[in-house]
Design a protein around this motif. Structure first.
Motif, PDB file in Angstrom:
ATOM      1  N   SER A   1       5.580  13.604  -8.793  1.00  0.00           N
ATOM      2  CA  SER A   1       7.095  13.984  -8.828  1.00  0.00           C
ATOM      3  C   SER A   1       8.016  12.556  -8.859  1.00  0.00           C
ATOM      4  O   SER A   1       9.050  12.887  -9.356  1.00  0.00           O
ATOM      5  N   LEU A   2       7.619  11.497  -8.535  1.00  0.00           N
ATOM      6  CA  LEU A   2       8.387  10.233  -8.691  1.00  0.00           C
ATOM      7  C   LEU A   2       8.710  10.116 -10.064  1.00  0.00           C
ATOM      8  O   LEU A   2       9.861   9.634 -10.513  1.00  0.00           O
ATOM      9  N   TRP A   3       7.940  10.289 -11.063  1.00  0.00           N
ATOM     10  CA  TRP A   3       8.178  10.034 -12.332  1.00  0.00           C
ATOM     11  C   TRP A   3       9.237  11.097 -12.882  1.00  0.00           C
ATOM     12  O   TRP A   3       9.753  10.864 -13.939  1.00  0.00           O
ATOM     13  N   ASN A   4       9.873  12.060 -12.192  1.00  0.00           N
ATOM     14  CA  ASN A   4      10.972  13.015 -12.675  1.00  0.00           C
ATOM     15  C   ASN A   4      12.090  12.109 -12.366  1.00  0.00           C
ATOM     16  O   ASN A   4      13.161  12.511 -12.670  1.00  0.00           O
ATOM     17  N   ASN A   5      12.032  10.947 -11.528  1.00  0.00           N
ATOM     18  CA  ASN A   5      13.245  10.059 -11.336  1.00  0.00           C
ATOM     19  C   ASN A   5      12.951   8.721 -11.898  1.00  0.00           C
ATOM     20  O   ASN A   5      12.630   7.646 -11.074  1.00  0.00           O
ATOM     21  N   PRO A   6      13.272   8.537 -13.106  1.00  0.00           N
ATOM     22  CA  PRO A   6      12.861   7.284 -13.568  1.00  0.00           C
ATOM     23  C   PRO A   6      13.491   5.886 -13.027  1.00  0.00           C
ATOM     24  O   PRO A   6      12.830   5.084 -12.856  1.00  0.00           O
ATOM     25  N   GLN A   7      14.652   5.967 -12.677  1.00  0.00           N
ATOM     26  CA  GLN A   7      15.200   4.909 -11.858  1.00  0.00           C
ATOM     27  C   GLN A   7      14.628   4.697 -10.539  1.00  0.00           C
ATOM     28  O   GLN A   7      14.188   3.380 -10.301  1.00  0.00           O
ATOM     29  N   LYS A   8      14.182   5.542  -9.937  1.00  0.00           N
ATOM     30  CA  LYS A   8      13.699   5.291  -8.599  1.00  0.00           C
ATOM     31  C   LYS A   8      12.217   4.832  -9.076  1.00  0.00           C
ATOM     32  O   LYS A   8      11.658   3.793  -8.146  1.00  0.00           O
ATOM     33  N   ALA A   9      11.433   5.306  -9.815  1.00  0.00           N
ATOM     34  CA  ALA A   9      10.097   4.871 -10.240  1.00  0.00           C
ATOM     35  C   ALA A   9      10.212   3.423 -10.581  1.00  0.00           C
ATOM     36  O   ALA A   9       9.315   2.691 -10.243  1.00  0.00           O
ATOM     37  N   LYS A  10      11.272   3.067 -11.461  1.00  0.00           N
ATOM     38  CA  LYS A  10      11.295   1.623 -11.999  1.00  0.00           C
ATOM     39  C   LYS A  10      11.634   0.676 -10.480  1.00  0.00           C
ATOM     40  O   LYS A  10      11.046  -0.338 -10.550  1.00  0.00           O
ATOM     41  N   GLU A  11      12.345   1.076  -9.667  1.00  0.00           N
ATOM     42  CA  GLU A  11      12.761   0.327  -8.474  1.00  0.00           C
ATOM     43  C   GLU A  11      11.462   0.068  -7.457  1.00  0.00           C
ATOM     44  O   GLU A  11      11.004  -1.026  -7.612  1.00  0.00           O
TER      45      GLU A  11
ATOM     46  N   LYS B   1       0.822  -1.294   0.185  1.00  0.00           N
ATOM     47  CA  LYS B   1       0.064  -0.056  -0.016  1.00  0.00           C
ATOM     48  C   LYS B   1       0.987   1.234   0.133  1.00  0.00           C
ATOM     49  O   LYS B   1       0.516   2.229  -0.749  1.00  0.00           O
ATOM     50  N   LYS B   2       1.929   1.214   0.686  1.00  0.00           N
ATOM     51  CA  LYS B   2       2.725   2.520   1.044  1.00  0.00           C
ATOM     52  C   LYS B   2       3.546   2.752  -0.376  1.00  0.00           C
ATOM     53  O   LYS B   2       3.634   3.771  -0.910  1.00  0.00           O
ATOM     54  N   LEU B   3       4.021   1.677  -1.033  1.00  0.00           N
ATOM     55  CA  LEU B   3       4.582   1.413  -2.420  1.00  0.00           C
ATOM     56  C   LEU B   3       3.842   2.190  -3.593  1.00  0.00           C
ATOM     57  O   LEU B   3       4.064   3.049  -4.250  1.00  0.00           O
ATOM     58  N   LYS B   4       2.421   1.721  -3.326  1.00  0.00           N
ATOM     59  CA  LYS B   4       1.616   2.182  -4.353  1.00  0.00           C
ATOM     60  C   LYS B   4       1.335   3.597  -4.069  1.00  0.00           C
ATOM     61  O   LYS B   4       1.132   4.244  -5.138  1.00  0.00           O
ATOM     62  N   GLU B   5       1.067   4.152  -2.970  1.00  0.00           N
ATOM     63  CA  GLU B   5       0.865   5.521  -2.698  1.00  0.00           C
ATOM     64  C   GLU B   5       2.238   6.268  -3.194  1.00  0.00           C
ATOM     65  O   GLU B   5       1.962   7.395  -3.823  1.00  0.00           O
ATOM     66  N   GLU B   6       3.197   5.731  -2.977  1.00  0.00           N
ATOM     67  CA  GLU B   6       4.618   6.371  -3.685  1.00  0.00           C
ATOM     68  C   GLU B   6       4.525   6.673  -5.192  1.00  0.00           C
ATOM     69  O   GLU B   6       4.935   7.355  -5.731  1.00  0.00           O
ATOM     70  N   SER B   7       3.848   5.670  -5.674  1.00  0.00           N
ATOM     71  CA  SER B   7       3.989   5.411  -7.018  1.00  0.00           C
ATOM     72  C   SER B   7       2.891   6.536  -7.756  1.00  0.00           C
ATOM     73  O   SER B   7       3.139   6.842  -8.891  1.00  0.00           O
ATOM     74  N   GLU B   8       1.867   6.823  -7.004  1.00  0.00           N
ATOM     75  CA  GLU B   8       1.007   8.014  -7.247  1.00  0.00           C
ATOM     76  C   GLU B   8       1.301   9.265  -7.165  1.00  0.00           C
ATOM     77  O   GLU B   8       0.755  10.087  -7.731  1.00  0.00           O
ATOM     78  N   ASP B   9       2.643   9.512  -6.615  1.00  0.00           N
ATOM     79  CA  ASP B   9       3.251  10.799  -6.583  1.00  0.00           C
ATOM     80  C   ASP B   9       3.738  11.366  -7.709  1.00  0.00           C
ATOM     81  O   ASP B   9       4.529  10.506  -8.247  1.00  0.00           O
TER      82      ASP B   9
END
Length: 102
Positions: A42-52, A32-40
Motif C-alpha cells: 500500500s505504500l506504493w499508492n503514495n509515491p511521495q511517502k515511498a520516495k521519502e 529494519k523498520k523502514l525496510k519493513e514499511e517499504s515492503e508494504d
C-alpha cells in the motif's frame, strides 16, 4: 608510547560519546523498520511517502557503512600501536602517533 595510547583511548571515548550519531543498534533498528514499511504494498499508492522512505533507507545504510569503516580504522590503528610497542619500533610509533592525531 603513553601519549599515543592516550590519543587512541581519547578517540575511542569521543566515538562512544557520539551516542545518537554512532548508536549502531538504534540505526540498524530504524533501518529494519523502514525496510519493513517499504515492503508494504500500500505504500506504493503514495509515491511521495515511498520516495521519502527509500531516501531514509539509503541514508541509514550509508551511516552504517561509515560507522563500520570508522570502527575498522580504529581497530587497525590500535593493532598497529600494539605491534609497534611490542617491537619497540620507534619509527612505526611515530607514524601511528601522526595517524592518531587525525
Amino acid at each position: 608510547n603513553e601519549e599515543i595510547e592516550n590519543n587512541i583511548n581519547e578517540a575511542k571515548h569521543h566515538i562512544e560519546l557520539q551516542g545518537g550519531v554512532f548508536d549502531l543498534d538504534k540505526i540498524k533498528s530504524n533501518l529494519k523498520k523502514l525496510k519493513e514499511e517499504s515492503e508494504d504494498e500500500s505504500l506504493w499508492n503514495n509515491p511521495q511517502k515511498a520516495k521519502e522512505i527509500l531516501k531514509k533507507i539509503s541514508i541509514l545504510e550509508k551511516k552504517i557503512e561509515s560507522i563500520d569503516l570508522i570502527n575498522k580504522e580504529f581497530e587497525d590503528l590500535k593493532e598497529l600501536y600494539l605491534l609497534a610497542s611490542k617491537e619497540l619500533d620507534k619509527k612505526m610509533l611515530e607514524d601511528i602517533y601522526g595517524l592518531s592525531k587525525k
